[in-house]
Motif scaffolding. Structure first.
Motif, PDB file in Angstrom:
ATOM      1  N   ASP A 156      32.172  22.056   4.255  1.00 55.53           N
ATOM      2  CA  ASP A 156      33.237  21.058   4.284  1.00 55.53           C
ATOM      3  C   ASP A 156      34.530  21.672   4.837  1.00 55.53           C
ATOM      4  N   HIS A 157      34.757  22.927   4.500  1.00 56.81           N
ATOM      5  CA  HIS A 157      35.925  23.638   5.024  1.00 56.81           C
ATOM      6  C   HIS A 157      35.839  23.765   6.543  1.00 56.81           C
ATOM      7  N   ALA A 158      34.639  23.982   7.062  1.00 67.14           N
ATOM      8  CA  ALA A 158      34.468  24.144   8.511  1.00 67.14           C
ATOM      9  C   ALA A 158      34.875  22.897   9.281  1.00 67.14           C
ATOM     10  N   VAL A 159      34.569  21.732   8.745  1.00 69.31           N
ATOM     11  CA  VAL A 159      34.846  20.485   9.465  1.00 69.31           C
ATOM     12  C   VAL A 159      36.174  19.843   9.054  1.00 69.31           C
ATOM     13  N   ASP A 160      36.844  20.406   8.068  1.00 67.28           N
ATOM     14  CA  ASP A 160      38.136  19.872   7.634  1.00 67.28           C
ATOM     15  C   ASP A 160      39.155  20.053   8.762  1.00 67.28           C
ATOM     16  N   PRO A 161      39.806  18.998   9.232  1.00 66.63           N
ATOM     17  CA  PRO A 161      40.795  19.143  10.313  1.00 66.63           C
ATOM     18  C   PRO A 161      41.891  20.147   9.999  1.00 66.63           C
ATOM     19  N   ARG A 162      42.186  20.332   8.724  1.00 68.24           N
ATOM     20  CA  ARG A 162      43.242  21.282   8.351  1.00 68.24           C
ATOM     21  C   ARG A 162      42.836  22.720   8.631  1.00 68.24           C
ATOM     22  N   THR A 163      41.542  22.987   8.732  1.00 75.14           N
ATOM     23  CA  THR A 163      41.070  24.337   9.036  1.00 75.14           C
ATOM     24  C   THR A 163      41.345  24.701  10.489  1.00 75.14           C
ATOM     25  N   ARG A 164      41.420  23.693  11.355  1.00 74.58           N
ATOM     26  CA  ARG A 164      41.627  23.909  12.787  1.00 74.58           C
ATOM     27  C   ARG A 164      40.575  24.843  13.350  1.00 74.58           C
ATOM     28  N   SER A 165      39.340  24.541  13.054  1.00 78.16           N
ATOM     29  CA  SER A 165      38.224  25.369  13.496  1.00 78.16           C
ATOM     30  C   SER A 165      38.170  25.459  15.005  1.00 78.16           C
ATOM     31  N   LEU A 166      38.012  26.683  15.513  1.00 77.83           N
ATOM     32  CA  LEU A 166      37.886  26.896  16.948  1.00 77.83           C
ATOM     33  C   LEU A 166      36.439  26.883  17.409  1.00 77.83           C
ATOM     34  N   TYR A 167      35.480  26.909  16.475  1.00 77.00           N
ATOM     35  CA  TYR A 167      34.079  26.950  16.894  1.00 77.00           C
ATOM     36  C   TYR A 167      33.124  26.453  15.814  1.00 77.00           C
ATOM     37  N   ALA A 168      33.353  26.866  14.571  1.00 77.40           N
ATOM     38  CA  ALA A 168      32.382  26.611  13.501  1.00 77.40           C
ATOM     39  C   ALA A 168      32.063  25.132  13.346  1.00 77.40           C
ATOM     40  N   SER A 169      33.056  24.284  13.466  1.00 78.41           N
ATOM     41  CA  SER A 169      32.798  22.855  13.267  1.00 78.41           C
ATOM     42  C   SER A 169      31.814  22.324  14.300  1.00 78.41           C
ATOM     43  N   SER A 170      31.875  22.836  15.533  1.00 81.04           N
ATOM     44  CA  SER A 170      30.949  22.362  16.573  1.00 81.04           C
ATOM     45  C   SER A 170      29.520  22.819  16.296  1.00 81.04           C
ATOM     46  N   LEU A 171      29.357  23.931  15.578  1.00 78.95           N
ATOM     47  CA  LEU A 171      28.019  24.438  15.277  1.00 78.95           C
ATOM     48  C   LEU A 171      27.237  23.502  14.364  1.00 78.95           C
TER      49      LEU A 171
END
Length: 549
Positions: free
Chosen positions: A131-146
């Motif tokens: 959930d942290h990976a896809v949270d917009p507040r995390t501003r994921s540079l890659y993990a969310s796309s995985l």
């Protein structure tokens, strides 16, 4: 905020870097006599790695740099592991099942795993991490796309967790094996006083110890470690007492640290020093091509003049890449033909040789596109307007040799009548240009063992605001079709065919100029034993030893 992946991987050389590094190591070596926290002697069992890298955040779900991934791979464990032959093996999950529709993955977690903060591994930690990976507040540079079409995680009980997708995404297991989806302590993620960027808490063979910004990061051995991936030679604690990462951007300083004994390991070995290392009795040289996206120049095909395929093809054929790569990198890197590295599953060898340096053909294509005039500087014009492309780069974020490459490309293009405005900028200005798409060229490479990196870079649903790296917002329905087909099937042959078709299309439409295949170029003391690599060629220190320690 997305930036060029090389910005997080590379540092810039500068005056005084060598002296500053040697001074810092001297202090650390003196201190280790009483604290055991650093230095480069074998006796204390702490391996010192001098690296040309930048670290801005150690949160694996937020950051996406090479060095961060190396550090995090040794701090964090994953649900599963992938062997060298591509087999998915148990790790924090001892078993799993996949629903018939490919949209629900159910994992049974291993018992007895404890995070560095003393909390046990539970399904809640898995849910908190994803959930942290896809949270917009995390501003994921890659993990969310995985995570592909991630629809959420459900905690069934302490040892059972379901990951749900809105549509099938066949790379999921491989994605879950990467450091970017390493499982974090749920308690640490919820701790608002520290945060995973600066105080990461995993369950890996090493624990985070300290971070001196711009200088060093130290890890210490996790003596409780007993849960290495299935099939590991060492199921227990690491042999080393710790690992210290020294951030040393200057080539001569890194090499001097190795030869003087102040570092056991360095990366980005300068070409001029390779032969000496190969002949050395005290040191070794190790070279290994890395998988993922090669160093590419992505073309902005969404605005003039590069929205014209003829101009893109002419530009590509005006560049003598064979000569540039050979002369600038002195044989350290192989010239690339595909946006995908040959070390990546699904690479299409048929793209090799699919275009060549051909100024005459470049000229003909530019004539066909209407760029038939010439101005006083020799650049081509159309309707009184010069043929110009804009190439801003972060001046502090690009390696010296890559800057030389850019100048060589600029000079070759000028011969064809194409003006390349190569513009070194401060980091803030460069980021503004990227986010507003006020550029025509963009340097990009990315290390991963999965060919799905093509979707991350070029998929029309992978804009930076959504966690992807399709910087120019390229939209190509045929390309999307192959990329979506690849992730929707578990048939390996069908996946390979789709990824190869995508590569050919990217090359045929001249959306990209592949430059060279990145490689890990390591110099190390012969005291170092058992250094390992994961499938993405990230360094593993779990089995490493220092002779005499």
């Amino acid at each position: 905020m997305p930036i060029d992946r090389r910005t997080a991987m590379r540092g810039r050389t500068g005056r005084g870097a060598a002296a500053a590094f040697l001074a810092s190591v001297g202090v650390a070596t003196t201190a280790c006599a009483t604290s055991g926290s650093g230095g480069a002697t074998a006796a204390d069992g702490v391996l010192t790695y001098a690296t040309n890298g930048i670290v801005q955040c150690l949160d694996p779900q937020a950051a996406a740099s090479k060095l961060t991934a190396v550090i995090d791979r040794n701090l964090f464990d994953s649900l599963v592991a992938v062997s060298g032959d591509g087999e998915v093996r148990p790790w924090l999950a001892e078993r799993w099942t996949v629903s018939k529709d490919g949209r629900t993955y159910t994992f049974t977690l291993r018992q007895g795993v404890v995070f560095h903060d003393g909390t046990p591994l539970t399904a809640d930690a898995v849910k908190a991490t994803l959930d942290h990976a896809v949270d917009p507040r995390t501003r994921s540079l890659y993990a969310s796309s995985l995570l592909g079409a991630y629809a959420g995680t459900r905690v069934v009980d302490d040892r059972t967790v379901e990951i749900r997708l809105s549509r099938p995404h066949s790379p999921l297991l491989e994605s879950l094996s990467t450091p970017y989806l390493g499982i974090q302590s749920a308690r640490a993620l919820r701790d608002k006083t520290a945060g995973p960027c600066t105080k990461p808490v995993g369950s890996g063979p090493f624990k985070f110890a300290s971070w001196t910004k711009g200088s060093s990061i130290s890890l210490t051995k996790n003596p409780a470690y007993r849960w290495a991936p299935q099939g590991s030679a060492n199921p227990g604690p690491a042999h080393l007492a710790g690992v210290t990462f020294r951030l040393v951007p200057e080539d001569t300083a890194r090499y001097g640290a190795l030869t003087s004994g102040q570092a056991h390991l360095i990366d980005d070995v300068p070409a001029a020093n390779v032969t000496a290392l190969q002949r050395s009795k005290e040191h070794r040289y190790l070279r290994r091509d890395v998988p993922g996206a090669v160093l590419n120049i992505m073309f902005n095909a969404t605005r003039a003049p590069l929205d014209d395929e003829r101009v893109r093809r002419a530009l590509r054929q005006s560049i003598d890449l064979d000569q540039l790569v050979k002369s600038i990198y002195a044989g350290q890197y192989a010239r690339a033909w595909s946006p995908l590295s040959p070390a990546t599953p699904g690479y299409d060898p048929k793209v090799a040789g699919s275009w060549r340096y051909d100024p005459a053909t470049a000229g003909r294509l530019l004539d066909e596109a209407g760029w038939t005039g010439r101005d006083s500087a020799g650049y081509r014009t159309r309707a009184g307007r010069r043929l110009t492309v804009r190439w801003p780069v972060g001046s502090r974020l690009i390696r010296r040799k890559d800057a030389l490459l850019a100048q060589g490309i600029q000079a070759d293009a000028k011969k064809a009548g194409i003006e390349i405005q190569y513009i070194p900028e401060d980091t803030g200005a460069f980021i503004r240009d990227v986010t507003t798409r006020n550029l025509d060229f963009y340097f990009e490479d990315f290390r991963t063992s999965s060919p799905d990196v093509l979707r991350y870079l070029y998929g029309s649903d992978q804009f930076p605001a959504r966690g992807g790296s399709n910087v120019f917002h390229l939209r190509d329905a045929r390309l999307d079709g192959w990329l979506q087909r690849a992730v929707a099937t578990t048939d390996r042959a069908a996946q390979r065919d789709a990824y190869q078709a995508a590569q050919r299309h990217l090359v045929e439409r001249a959306y990209v100029l592949p430059i060279y295949v990145p490689a890990e170029l390591l110099g190390m003391s012969r005291k170092v034993r058992g250094l390992g690599f994961d499938p993405s060629v990230y360094l593993l220190f779990h089995d490493a030893r220092l002779d005499g320690s």
